[in-house]
Design a protein around this motif. Structure first.
Motif, mmCIF file in Angstrom:
data_model
loop_
_atom_site.group_PDB
_atom_site.id
_atom_site.type_symbol
_atom_site.label_atom_id
_atom_site.label_comp_id
_atom_site.label_asym_id
_atom_site.label_seq_id
_atom_site.Cartn_x
_atom_site.Cartn_y
_atom_site.Cartn_z
ATOM 1 N N ASP A 84 115.762 -36.611 79.123
ATOM 2 C CA ASP A 84 116.204 -36.401 77.739
ATOM 3 C C ASP A 84 115.578 -35.150 77.126
ATOM 4 O OD1 ASP A 84 117.774 -37.047 75.591
ATOM 5 O OD2 ASP A 84 116.222 -38.223 74.605
ATOM 6 N N GLU A 114 120.040 -42.328 59.079
ATOM 7 C CA GLU A 114 120.968 -42.201 60.204
ATOM 8 C C GLU A 114 121.292 -40.738 60.465
ATOM 9 O OE1 GLU A 114 125.444 -43.704 61.538
ATOM 10 O OE2 GLU A 114 124.487 -44.500 59.732
ATOM 11 N N CYS A 120 122.943 -38.780 63.574
ATOM 12 C CA CYS A 120 122.732 -39.542 64.817
ATOM 13 C C CYS A 120 123.806 -40.607 65.034
ATOM 14 C CB CYS A 120 121.350 -40.191 64.799
ATOM 15 S SG CYS A 120 119.991 -39.048 64.432
ATOM 16 N N LYS A 121 123.905 -41.048 66.273
ATOM 17 C CA LYS A 121 124.837 -42.107 66.659
ATOM 18 C C LYS A 121 124.082 -43.173 67.457
ATOM 19 C CE LYS A 121 128.678 -38.805 66.974
ATOM 20 N NZ LYS A 121 129.697 -38.200 67.866
ATOM 21 N N ASN A 122 124.781 -44.243 67.785
ATOM 22 C CA ASN A 122 124.232 -45.311 68.624
ATOM 23 C C ASN A 122 122.963 -45.920 68.034
ATOM 24 O OD1 ASN A 122 126.292 -44.810 70.538
ATOM 25 N ND2 ASN A 122 125.074 -43.157 71.456
ATOM 26 N N ASN A 123 122.988 -46.145 66.721
ATOM 27 C CA ASN A 123 121.879 -46.823 66.031
ATOM 28 C C ASN A 123 120.549 -46.071 66.119
ATOM 29 O OD1 ASN A 123 123.487 -49.044 65.232
ATOM 30 N ND2 ASN A 123 123.246 -49.963 67.266
ATOM 31 N N LYS A 124 120.611 -44.759 66.300
ATOM 32 C CA LYS A 124 119.398 -43.954 66.292
ATOM 33 C C LYS A 124 119.155 -43.432 64.879
ATOM 34 C CE LYS A 124 119.585 -42.418 71.108
ATOM 35 N NZ LYS A 124 119.589 -41.264 72.030
ATOM 36 N N CYS A 179 117.197 -36.961 66.978
ATOM 37 C CA CYS A 179 117.658 -38.351 66.926
ATOM 38 C C CYS A 179 116.862 -39.175 67.925
ATOM 39 C CB CYS A 179 119.142 -38.429 67.266
ATOM 40 S SG CYS A 179 120.228 -37.656 66.035
ATOM 41 N N LYS A 226 115.583 -43.432 68.989
ATOM 42 C CA LYS A 226 115.830 -44.860 68.822
ATOM 43 C C LYS A 226 114.727 -45.487 67.987
ATOM 44 C CE LYS A 226 116.647 -49.116 71.421
ATOM 45 N NZ LYS A 226 116.707 -49.728 72.771
ATOM 46 N N THR A 283 113.444 -53.019 64.525
ATOM 47 C CA THR A 283 114.632 -53.230 63.686
ATOM 48 C C THR A 283 114.567 -54.519 62.877
ATOM 49 O OG1 THR A 283 115.743 -54.265 65.582
ATOM 50 C CG2 THR A 283 116.106 -51.900 65.248
#
Length: 265
Positions: free
Chosen positions: A33, A72, A75-79, A92, A94, A98
Protein backbone atom coordinates in the motif's frame (compact mmCIF):
# COMPACT_ATOMS: atom_id res chain seq x y z
CA UNK A 1 21.02 -44.47 -16.87
CA UNK A 2 17.39 -43.83 -17.42
CA UNK A 3 16.04 -41.36 -14.79
CA UNK A 4 13.40 -42.84 -12.60
CA UNK A 5 10.10 -41.19 -11.67
CA UNK A 6 11.59 -40.41 -8.27
CA UNK A 7 14.58 -38.61 -9.90
CA UNK A 8 12.22 -36.50 -12.04
CA UNK A 9 10.20 -35.54 -9.01
CA UNK A 10 13.30 -34.42 -7.07
CA UNK A 11 14.60 -32.45 -10.07
CA UNK A 12 11.21 -30.73 -10.46
CA UNK A 13 11.18 -29.71 -6.80
CA UNK A 14 14.75 -28.39 -7.07
CA UNK A 15 13.89 -26.31 -10.13
CA UNK A 16 10.89 -24.81 -8.34
CA UNK A 17 13.06 -23.80 -5.39
CA UNK A 18 15.58 -22.10 -7.68
CA UNK A 19 12.93 -20.09 -9.50
CA UNK A 20 13.22 -16.34 -8.96
CA UNK A 21 10.15 -14.23 -8.50
CA UNK A 22 10.56 -11.00 -10.43
CA UNK A 23 8.28 -8.08 -9.55
CA UNK A 24 8.18 -4.48 -10.59
CA UNK A 25 8.43 -1.73 -8.00
CA UNK A 26 4.84 -0.73 -8.60
CA UNK A 27 3.65 -4.27 -7.87
CA UNK A 28 5.61 -4.33 -4.60
CA UNK A 29 4.15 -0.97 -3.65
CA UNK A 30 0.67 -2.32 -4.34
CA UNK A 31 1.25 -5.15 -1.86
CA UNK A 32 2.45 -2.80 0.89
CA UNK A 33 0.00 0.00 0.00
CA UNK A 34 2.84 2.38 -0.80
CA UNK A 35 1.74 3.24 -4.29
CA UNK A 36 -0.60 6.01 -3.16
CA UNK A 37 0.27 9.59 -2.37
CA UNK A 38 3.89 9.20 -3.45
CA UNK A 39 3.59 11.95 -6.05
CA UNK A 40 5.22 15.18 -4.94
CA UNK A 41 3.04 18.23 -4.53
CA UNK A 42 3.39 20.97 -7.10
CA UNK A 43 3.84 24.59 -6.03
CA UNK A 44 0.18 25.20 -6.68
CA UNK A 45 -0.80 22.13 -4.62
CA UNK A 46 1.42 23.22 -1.72
CA UNK A 47 -0.23 26.62 -1.73
CA UNK A 48 -3.68 25.00 -1.64
CA UNK A 49 -2.56 22.60 1.09
CA UNK A 50 -1.33 25.49 3.25
CA UNK A 51 -4.64 27.27 2.72
CA UNK A 52 -6.39 24.09 3.94
CA UNK A 53 -4.18 24.02 7.00
CA UNK A 54 -5.10 27.63 7.85
CA UNK A 55 -8.73 26.48 7.94
CA UNK A 56 -7.70 23.52 10.12
CA UNK A 57 -8.46 21.14 7.29
CA UNK A 58 -6.42 18.67 5.22
CA UNK A 59 -5.61 18.81 1.51
CA UNK A 60 -6.62 15.91 -0.75
CA UNK A 61 -4.49 15.15 -3.82
CA UNK A 62 -7.37 13.13 -5.29
CA UNK A 63 -9.60 16.11 -5.99
CA UNK A 64 -7.57 19.14 -4.77
CA UNK A 65 -10.10 19.94 -2.04
CA UNK A 66 -9.95 20.60 1.70
CA UNK A 67 -11.59 18.23 4.17
CA UNK A 68 -12.01 18.07 7.92
CA UNK A 69 -9.68 15.61 9.69
CA UNK A 70 -11.07 12.16 10.59
CA UNK A 71 -14.03 12.71 8.26
CA UNK A 72 -14.99 10.55 5.28
CA UNK A 73 -13.51 13.20 2.97
CA UNK A 74 -12.61 11.77 -0.46
CA UNK A 75 -12.28 8.24 0.95
CA UNK A 76 -14.27 5.11 0.12
CA UNK A 77 -14.87 1.70 1.70
CA UNK A 78 -15.54 3.08 5.19
CA UNK A 79 -12.11 4.69 5.44
CA UNK A 80 -11.51 8.13 6.96
CA UNK A 81 -9.31 11.04 5.91
CA UNK A 82 -6.41 11.76 8.27
CA UNK A 83 -3.24 13.83 8.37
CA UNK A 84 0.27 12.38 8.15
CA UNK A 85 3.11 13.78 10.20
CA UNK A 86 5.52 15.77 8.02
CA UNK A 87 3.16 15.95 5.03
CA UNK A 88 0.83 18.66 3.78
CA UNK A 89 -1.61 16.22 2.20
CA UNK A 90 -3.88 13.71 3.93
CA UNK A 91 -4.43 9.99 3.30
CA UNK A 92 -7.32 7.55 3.51
CA UNK A 93 -6.96 4.94 6.22
CA UNK A 94 -9.17 2.35 7.85
CA UNK A 95 -10.69 3.33 11.18
CA UNK A 96 -9.80 0.49 13.54
CA UNK A 97 -12.34 1.46 16.23
CA UNK A 98 -15.94 1.73 15.04
CA UNK A 99 -17.82 1.03 18.28
CA UNK A 100 -19.54 3.96 20.01
CA UNK A 101 -18.48 2.53 23.37
CA UNK A 102 -14.77 2.28 22.46
CA UNK A 103 -14.27 4.71 19.56
CA UNK A 104 -10.59 5.67 20.04
CA UNK A 105 -7.41 3.69 19.40
CA UNK A 106 -5.10 4.37 22.36
CA UNK A 107 -1.91 2.42 23.09
CA UNK A 108 -2.97 -0.24 20.61
CA UNK A 109 -6.43 -0.81 22.12
CA UNK A 110 -9.87 0.51 21.18
CA UNK A 111 -10.77 2.47 24.31
CA UNK A 112 -13.67 4.35 25.90
CA UNK A 113 -13.53 8.13 26.16
CA UNK A 114 -13.37 8.06 29.97
CA UNK A 115 -11.43 5.84 32.35
CA UNK A 116 -7.91 5.57 30.89
CA UNK A 117 -6.73 9.15 31.46
CA UNK A 118 -5.94 11.02 34.72
CA UNK A 119 -8.65 12.77 36.76
CA UNK A 120 -10.54 15.56 34.96
CA UNK A 121 -9.19 14.23 31.64
CA UNK A 122 -10.48 12.02 28.84
CA UNK A 123 -9.48 10.66 25.44
CA UNK A 124 -9.68 12.69 22.24
CA UNK A 125 -8.67 12.09 18.63
CA UNK A 126 -6.06 14.24 16.91
CA UNK A 127 -6.01 15.02 13.19
CA UNK A 128 -3.95 11.87 12.52
CA UNK A 129 -6.65 9.67 14.02
CA UNK A 130 -4.58 8.94 17.13
CA UNK A 131 -5.88 9.00 20.69
CA UNK A 132 -4.43 11.27 23.37
CA UNK A 133 -5.38 12.45 26.86
CA UNK A 134 -6.48 16.04 27.43
CA UNK A 135 -8.67 17.94 29.86
CA UNK A 136 -12.38 17.13 29.90
CA UNK A 137 -14.81 19.75 28.63
CA UNK A 138 -15.06 22.56 31.17
CA UNK A 139 -11.48 21.99 32.37
CA UNK A 140 -8.16 23.39 31.16
CA UNK A 141 -4.52 22.47 31.70
CA UNK A 142 -2.04 24.18 34.04
CA UNK A 143 1.61 23.71 33.03
CA UNK A 144 2.92 24.57 36.51
CA UNK A 145 1.26 21.70 38.38
CA UNK A 146 0.59 19.40 35.38
CA UNK A 147 -3.13 19.17 36.20
CA UNK A 148 -6.51 20.01 34.67
CA UNK A 149 -8.60 22.51 36.67
CA UNK A 150 -12.26 23.40 36.36
CA UNK A 151 -12.77 26.69 34.55
CA UNK A 152 -14.66 29.63 36.14
CA UNK A 153 -13.59 28.55 39.62
CA UNK A 154 -10.64 29.54 41.80
CA UNK A 155 -8.67 26.50 40.65
CA UNK A 156 -4.95 26.94 41.43
CA UNK A 157 -5.34 30.74 41.67
CA UNK A 158 -5.47 33.18 44.60
CA UNK A 159 -8.70 34.24 46.33
CA UNK A 160 -9.06 37.27 44.05
CA UNK A 161 -8.47 35.34 40.82
CA UNK A 162 -10.45 32.99 38.57
CA UNK A 163 -9.19 30.10 36.45
CA UNK A 164 -10.14 30.80 32.79
CA UNK A 165 -9.21 29.36 29.42
CA UNK A 166 -6.48 31.03 27.39
CA UNK A 167 -4.89 30.65 23.97
CA UNK A 168 -2.68 27.62 23.46
CA UNK A 169 0.99 28.62 23.95
CA UNK A 170 3.42 27.96 21.12
CA UNK A 171 6.01 25.17 21.34
CA UNK A 172 4.69 23.93 24.67
CA UNK A 173 5.30 20.21 23.85
CA UNK A 174 2.99 19.03 26.64
CA UNK A 175 0.58 17.00 24.52
CA UNK A 176 -2.31 19.17 25.72
CA UNK A 177 -4.38 21.52 23.58
CA UNK A 178 -6.58 23.34 26.10
CA UNK A 179 -4.83 25.66 28.56
CA UNK A 180 -5.96 27.93 31.37
CA UNK A 181 -4.64 30.91 33.31
CA UNK A 182 -5.31 32.82 36.51
CA UNK A 183 -7.11 36.09 35.80
CA UNK A 184 -8.01 38.86 38.22
CA UNK A 185 -11.71 38.62 39.04
CA UNK A 186 -13.35 41.78 37.71
CA UNK A 187 -16.73 40.78 39.13
CA UNK A 188 -18.22 41.69 42.50
CA UNK A 189 -18.11 39.57 45.63
CA UNK A 190 -19.82 36.22 45.14
CA UNK A 191 -19.74 36.58 41.35
CA UNK A 192 -17.57 35.04 38.63
CA UNK A 193 -16.87 35.69 34.94
CA UNK A 194 -18.52 33.29 32.48
CA UNK A 195 -17.80 32.38 28.83
CA UNK A 196 -19.72 35.44 27.59
CA UNK A 197 -17.42 37.64 29.75
CA UNK A 198 -20.39 38.64 31.91
CA UNK A 199 -20.52 38.34 35.69
CA UNK A 200 -22.93 35.88 37.31
CA UNK A 201 -23.76 35.19 40.94
CA UNK A 202 -22.37 31.84 42.09
CA UNK A 203 -24.81 29.44 43.70
CA UNK A 204 -24.01 28.70 47.34
CA UNK A 205 -24.40 25.80 49.74
CA UNK A 206 -22.93 22.37 50.34
CA UNK A 207 -24.55 20.87 47.24
CA UNK A 208 -22.63 23.02 44.79
CA UNK A 209 -19.36 22.26 46.60
CA UNK A 210 -20.05 18.52 46.37
CA UNK A 211 -20.97 18.92 42.72
CA UNK A 212 -17.79 20.83 41.87
CA UNK A 213 -15.66 18.20 43.59
CA UNK A 214 -17.20 15.46 41.47
CA UNK A 215 -15.91 14.67 37.99
CA UNK A 216 -19.53 14.35 36.89
CA UNK A 217 -20.37 17.89 38.03
CA UNK A 218 -20.91 20.47 35.31
CA UNK A 219 -21.21 24.26 35.57
CA UNK A 220 -24.25 25.83 33.91
CA UNK A 221 -26.11 29.14 33.95
CA UNK A 222 -29.62 28.75 35.36
CA UNK A 223 -31.87 31.79 35.93
CA UNK A 224 -28.89 34.15 35.77
CA UNK A 225 -27.08 32.11 38.46
CA UNK A 226 -23.92 30.02 37.99
CA UNK A 227 -24.92 26.58 39.25
CA UNK A 228 -23.54 23.06 39.12
CA UNK A 229 -25.50 20.04 37.90
CA UNK A 230 -24.63 16.38 38.27
CA UNK A 231 -24.47 14.42 35.02
CA UNK A 232 -25.67 10.93 35.88
CA UNK A 233 -26.33 7.81 33.92
CA UNK A 234 -29.76 7.69 32.37
CA UNK A 235 -32.14 4.76 32.34
CA UNK A 236 -31.59 4.13 28.66
CA UNK A 237 -27.85 3.77 29.16
CA UNK A 238 -28.24 1.37 32.09
CA UNK A 239 -30.40 -0.82 29.87
CA UNK A 240 -27.71 -0.84 27.20
CA UNK A 241 -29.70 1.03 24.57
CA UNK A 242 -27.43 2.61 21.97
CA UNK A 243 -27.62 6.26 20.99
CA UNK A 244 -27.09 7.81 17.57
CA UNK A 245 -24.66 10.76 17.53
CA UNK A 246 -23.90 13.08 14.66
CA UNK A 247 -20.57 12.80 12.84
CA UNK A 248 -17.56 13.73 14.96
CA UNK A 249 -19.28 12.78 18.23
CA UNK A 250 -19.69 9.58 20.22
CA UNK A 251 -22.09 8.52 22.92
CA UNK A 252 -20.62 8.65 26.43
CA UNK A 253 -22.37 6.59 29.08
CA UNK A 254 -20.26 8.49 31.61
CA UNK A 255 -21.71 11.85 30.51
CA UNK A 256 -25.05 10.43 29.37
CA UNK A 257 -24.89 12.36 26.10
CA UNK A 258 -23.00 12.68 22.82
CA UNK A 259 -19.59 14.30 23.24
CA UNK A 260 -17.09 15.44 20.63
CA UNK A 261 -14.29 13.04 19.78
CA UNK A 262 -11.91 15.21 17.77
CA UNK A 263 -10.00 17.98 19.52
CA UNK A 264 -8.83 21.03 17.61
CA UNK A 265 -7.61 22.80 20.72
Amino acid sequence: LIPTQSDNLLRSRSERKEQKIEMRLGEINDIFDKNKHTTKLSRSDKRKARDCRKKRQIFSMDDNKCYNPISEGPCKNNKWFVAVKGKLEGVCRKNQCTSDETPILFNGTCSALFGVCPNSSRLYLNKRGEGFCDCDQGFSYNIEDDKCHREHTQGPCTDKQTWLRRKTPKNHKTGHKVFGKCKENKCGEGEVEWKDEKCYTVDSGDMINMCLESQQGELVIENEVLACTMVTRGRAVAMGIGRSCRRGRAWSSYRNRCVRVYSRG
